[in-house]
Design a protein around this motif. Structure first.
Motif, PDB file in Angstrom:
ATOM      1  N   TYR A  82       0.648  -1.123   0.096  1.00  0.00           N
ATOM      2  CA  TYR A  82       0.072   0.084  -0.026  1.00  0.00           C
ATOM      3  C   TYR A  82       0.846   1.263  -0.234  1.00  0.00           C
ATOM      4  CZ  TYR A  82      -3.886  -2.864   1.178  1.00  0.00           C
ATOM      5  OH  TYR A  82      -4.941  -3.853   1.145  1.00  0.00           O
ATOM      6  N   PHE A  83       0.508   2.132  -0.839  1.00  0.00           N
ATOM      7  CA  PHE A  83       1.220   3.711  -0.901  1.00  0.00           C
ATOM      8  C   PHE A  83       0.736   4.432   0.273  1.00  0.00           C
ATOM      9  CE2 PHE A  83       1.461   2.063  -5.364  1.00  0.00           C
ATOM     10  CZ  PHE A  83       2.663   2.228  -5.496  1.00  0.00           C
ATOM     11  N   MET A  84       1.621   4.847   1.329  1.00  0.00           N
ATOM     12  CA  MET A  84       0.953   5.416   2.646  1.00  0.00           C
ATOM     13  C   MET A  84       1.130   6.935   2.597  1.00  0.00           C
ATOM     14  SD  MET A  84      -0.113   2.867   4.397  1.00  0.00           S
ATOM     15  CE  MET A  84      -0.290   3.850   5.991  1.00  0.00           C
ATOM     16  N   TYR A  85       2.351   7.509   2.278  1.00  0.00           N
ATOM     17  CA  TYR A  85       2.486   8.952   2.045  1.00  0.00           C
ATOM     18  C   TYR A  85       3.831   9.317   1.474  1.00  0.00           C
ATOM     19  CZ  TYR A  85       4.341   7.816   6.633  1.00  0.00           C
ATOM     20  OH  TYR A  85       5.051   7.329   7.719  1.00  0.00           O
ATOM     21  N   VAL A  86       3.782  10.302   0.833  1.00  0.00           N
ATOM     22  CA  VAL A  86       4.913  10.930   0.265  1.00  0.00           C
ATOM     23  C   VAL A  86       5.870  11.540   1.326  1.00  0.00           C
ATOM     24  CG1 VAL A  86       5.905  12.551  -1.297  1.00  0.00           C
ATOM     25  CG2 VAL A  86       4.077  11.100  -2.140  1.00  0.00           C
ATOM     26  N   THR A  87       7.098  11.565   1.300  1.00  0.00           N
ATOM     27  CA  THR A  87       7.797  12.207   2.430  1.00  0.00           C
ATOM     28  C   THR A  87       8.510  13.396   1.795  1.00  0.00           C
ATOM     29  OG1 THR A  87       9.491  10.450   2.057  1.00  0.00           O
ATOM     30  CG2 THR A  87       8.142  10.189   3.745  1.00  0.00           C
ATOM     31  N   THR A  88       9.538  13.169   0.833  1.00  0.00           N
ATOM     32  CA  THR A  88      10.182  14.242   0.169  1.00  0.00           C
ATOM     33  C   THR A  88      10.032  14.335  -1.474  1.00  0.00           C
ATOM     34  OG1 THR A  88      12.081  13.263   0.278  1.00  0.00           O
ATOM     35  CG2 THR A  88      11.644  14.556   1.917  1.00  0.00           C
ATOM     36  N   LEU A  89       9.971  15.403  -2.038  1.00  0.00           N
ATOM     37  CA  LEU A  89      10.110  15.505  -3.336  1.00  0.00           C
ATOM     38  C   LEU A  89      11.500  15.884  -3.570  1.00  0.00           C
ATOM     39  CD1 LEU A  89       8.503  15.907  -6.058  1.00  0.00           C
ATOM     40  CD2 LEU A  89       8.187  18.215  -5.627  1.00  0.00           C
ATOM     41  N   GLU A  90      12.067  14.804  -4.675  1.00  0.00           N
ATOM     42  CA  GLU A  90      13.582  14.956  -4.753  1.00  0.00           C
ATOM     43  C   GLU A  90      13.998  15.695  -6.018  1.00  0.00           C
ATOM     44  OE1 GLU A  90      16.033  13.939  -2.830  1.00  0.00           O
ATOM     45  OE2 GLU A  90      14.900  13.099  -1.388  1.00  0.00           O
ATOM     46  N   LYS A  91      12.992  15.556  -7.078  1.00  0.00           N
ATOM     47  CA  LYS A  91      13.305  16.139  -8.332  1.00  0.00           C
ATOM     48  C   LYS A  91      12.253  16.310  -9.115  1.00  0.00           C
ATOM     49  CE  LYS A  91      16.621  15.551 -12.361  1.00  0.00           C
ATOM     50  NZ  LYS A  91      17.551  14.724 -12.762  1.00  0.00           N
ATOM     51  N   PHE A 110      10.689  11.090  -6.173  1.00  0.00           N
ATOM     52  CA  PHE A 110      10.212  11.574  -4.751  1.00  0.00           C
ATOM     53  C   PHE A 110      10.330  10.133  -3.939  1.00  0.00           C
ATOM     54  CE2 PHE A 110       6.613   9.481  -7.166  1.00  0.00           C
ATOM     55  CZ  PHE A 110       6.226   8.679  -6.054  1.00  0.00           C
ATOM     56  N   ASN A 111      10.598  10.380  -2.489  1.00  0.00           N
ATOM     57  CA  ASN A 111      10.434   9.482  -1.616  1.00  0.00           C
ATOM     58  C   ASN A 111       9.084   9.176  -0.995  1.00  0.00           C
ATOM     59  OD1 ASN A 111      13.221   8.783  -2.004  1.00  0.00           O
ATOM     60  ND2 ASN A 111      13.600  10.663  -0.641  1.00  0.00           N
ATOM     61  N   CYS A 112       8.766   7.664  -0.446  1.00  0.00           N
ATOM     62  CA  CYS A 112       7.504   7.519   0.005  1.00  0.00           C
ATOM     63  C   CYS A 112       7.875   6.464   0.802  1.00  0.00           C
ATOM     64  CB  CYS A 112       6.826   7.283  -1.003  1.00  0.00           C
ATOM     65  SG  CYS A 112       6.872   5.820  -2.167  1.00  0.00           S
ATOM     66  N   VAL A 113       6.592   6.192   1.616  1.00  0.00           N
ATOM     67  CA  VAL A 113       6.467   5.230   2.697  1.00  0.00           C
ATOM     68  C   VAL A 113       5.456   4.183   2.123  1.00  0.00           C
ATOM     69  CG1 VAL A 113       5.928   4.375   5.027  1.00  0.00           C
ATOM     70  CG2 VAL A 113       7.528   6.296   4.388  1.00  0.00           C
ATOM     71  N   THR A 114       5.751   2.848   2.243  1.00  0.00           N
ATOM     72  CA  THR A 114       4.798   1.968   1.592  1.00  0.00           C
ATOM     73  C   THR A 114       4.344   0.842   2.892  1.00  0.00           C
ATOM     74  OG1 THR A 114       6.475   0.362   0.961  1.00  0.00           O
ATOM     75  CG2 THR A 114       5.365   2.094  -0.639  1.00  0.00           C
ATOM     76  N   PHE A 115       3.380   0.390   2.891  1.00  0.00           N
ATOM     77  CA  PHE A 115       3.238  -0.810   3.858  1.00  0.00           C
ATOM     78  C   PHE A 115       2.703  -2.132   3.313  1.00  0.00           C
ATOM     79  CE2 PHE A 115      -0.134  -3.185   6.385  1.00  0.00           C
ATOM     80  CZ  PHE A 115       0.215  -2.962   7.708  1.00  0.00           C
ATOM     81  N   LYS A 116       3.445  -3.177   3.705  1.00  0.00           N
ATOM     82  CA  LYS A 116       3.223  -4.694   2.901  1.00  0.00           C
ATOM     83  C   LYS A 116       3.264  -5.766   4.066  1.00  0.00           C
ATOM     84  CE  LYS A 116       4.318  -7.531  -0.792  1.00  0.00           C
ATOM     85  NZ  LYS A 116       5.407  -7.732  -1.857  1.00  0.00           N
ATOM     86  N   ILE A 117       1.997  -6.375   4.349  1.00  0.00           N
ATOM     87  CA  ILE A 117       2.068  -7.324   5.240  1.00  0.00           C
ATOM     88  C   ILE A 117       2.879  -8.584   4.557  1.00  0.00           C
ATOM     89  CG2 ILE A 117       0.784  -9.009   6.647  1.00  0.00           C
ATOM     90  CD1 ILE A 117      -1.420  -6.797   6.839  1.00  0.00           C
ATOM     91  N   LEU A 118       3.912  -9.240   5.635  1.00  0.00           N
ATOM     92  CA  LEU A 118       4.666 -10.538   4.713  1.00  0.00           C
ATOM     93  C   LEU A 118       4.376 -11.533   5.612  1.00  0.00           C
ATOM     94  CD1 LEU A 118       8.145  -8.525   4.572  1.00  0.00           C
ATOM     95  CD2 LEU A 118       6.494  -8.902   2.708  1.00  0.00           C
ATOM     96  N   ARG A 119       4.295 -12.875   5.127  1.00  0.00           N
ATOM     97  CA  ARG A 119       4.207 -13.866   5.706  1.00  0.00           C
ATOM     98  C   ARG A 119       5.206 -14.243   6.648  1.00  0.00           C
ATOM     99  NH1 ARG A 119       4.039 -19.864   2.633  1.00  0.00           N
ATOM    100  NH2 ARG A 119       3.585 -21.069   4.525  1.00  0.00           N
ATOM    101  N   GLY A 120       4.680 -14.701   7.845  1.00  0.00           N
ATOM    102  CA  GLY A 120       5.816 -15.018   9.001  1.00  0.00           C
ATOM    103  C   GLY A 120       5.733 -13.791  10.094  1.00  0.00           C
ATOM    104  N   GLU A 121       5.274 -12.557   9.617  1.00  0.00           N
ATOM    105  CA  GLU A 121       5.272 -11.587  10.644  1.00  0.00           C
ATOM    106  C   GLU A 121       4.204 -11.594  11.820  1.00  0.00           C
ATOM    107  OE1 GLU A 121       6.882  -7.372   8.693  1.00  0.00           O
ATOM    108  OE2 GLU A 121       4.790  -7.912   7.947  1.00  0.00           O
ATOM    109  N   THR A 122       4.588 -11.218  12.984  1.00  0.00           N
ATOM    110  CA  THR A 122       3.580 -11.011  13.864  1.00  0.00           C
ATOM    111  C   THR A 122       3.105  -9.541  14.218  1.00  0.00           C
ATOM    112  OG1 THR A 122       4.790 -12.959  15.187  1.00  0.00           O
ATOM    113  CG2 THR A 122       3.445 -11.423  16.644  1.00  0.00           C
ATOM    114  N   LEU A 123       1.903  -9.263  13.957  1.00  0.00           N
ATOM    115  CA  LEU A 123       1.320  -8.119  14.053  1.00  0.00           C
ATOM    116  C   LEU A 123       0.130  -7.952  14.811  1.00  0.00           C
ATOM    117  CD1 LEU A 123       1.459  -7.327  10.179  1.00  0.00           C
ATOM    118  CD2 LEU A 123       3.075  -6.721  11.791  1.00  0.00           C
TER     119      LEU A 123
END
Length: 212
Positions: A82-91, A110-123
């Motif tokens: 999932y695309f969460m948010y943009v952090t900085t615009l580089e160029k 640009f730089n951004c943060v994403t969210f991805k659930i992976l197998r084996g993770e404890t959440l």
């Protein structure tokens, strides 16, 4: 596709005032959660011809707003999550005019943060729907995390207007309960731009989380 002359949007993009301050987050906190990750991406942003009369910071703002709109619309991808948010615009590169429409394509990094659930993770997730077959939880941006009753050791379904699952040795699981689980599988559905996640309570320190 036919193109004409380039158009430049001048300015210091890393400090561009049109990037909303609420999108900036603490990267140190984010590193402690595997499902969050940072990426530098390169996309093309299209600015309609009628918005090209502005210059300088106003043009930068138009480009940033369109980038954020495209970012929200895309929602997710199989590889990044999932695309969460943009952090900085580089160029912002030079814009290329489309000959027949007058629209301009700006290459943007640009730089951004994403969210991805992976197998084996404890959440942890919050229960938002209860069925006889199990419960659905909300975790981060997704509400399609399914915990089957077969993966809820010693829990029994109790029907009613407000159904729940009960266990003699553990707190009951009902709507609003925070549950710690382990991910056993995740599948991306392209048509919906959503991940379907299957989780389990089979393991140590898993189950309802008591509020301290």
């Amino acid at each position: 596709m036919d193109f004409e002359k380039p158009i430049a949007a001048q300015g210091n993009y890393r400090d561009c005032p049109s990037v909303p301050a609420q999108l900036m987050k603490d990267k140190k906190k984010m590193k402690s959660f595997k499902m969050y990750s940072t990426h530098q991406l390169s996309w093309n942003v299209i600015i309609p011809a009628e918005k090209l009369e502005v210059e300088g910071l106003l043009l930068q703002k138009a480009i940033v707003i369109r980038l954020l709109e495209d970012f929200a619309f895309k929602k997710a991808s199989k590889d990044l999550g999932y695309f969460m948010y943009v952090t900085t615009l580089e160029k912002i590169g030079e814009g290329i005019v489309r000959k027949h429409t007058g629209d301009v394509i700006f290459p943007v990094e640009f730089n951004c943060v994403t969210f991805k659930i992976l197998r084996g993770e404890t959440l942890e997730g919050v229960v938002h729907k209860i069925l006889k077959q199990g419960v659905f939880l909300r975790c981060g941006p997704t509400d399609k995390v399914f915990l089957s009753h077969q993966k809820m050791v010693d829990y029994k379904y109790v029907p009613g207007e407000n159904p729940f699952f009960i266990n003699e040795k553990m707190p009951r699981i009902k709507k609003g309960t925070v549950v710690r689980f382990i991910v056993v599988g995740a599948r991306y559905v392209e048509e919906e731009k959503e991940f379907q996640v299957v989780v389990s309570l089979e393991g140590d320190y898993l189950g309802p989380v008591l509020k301290g």
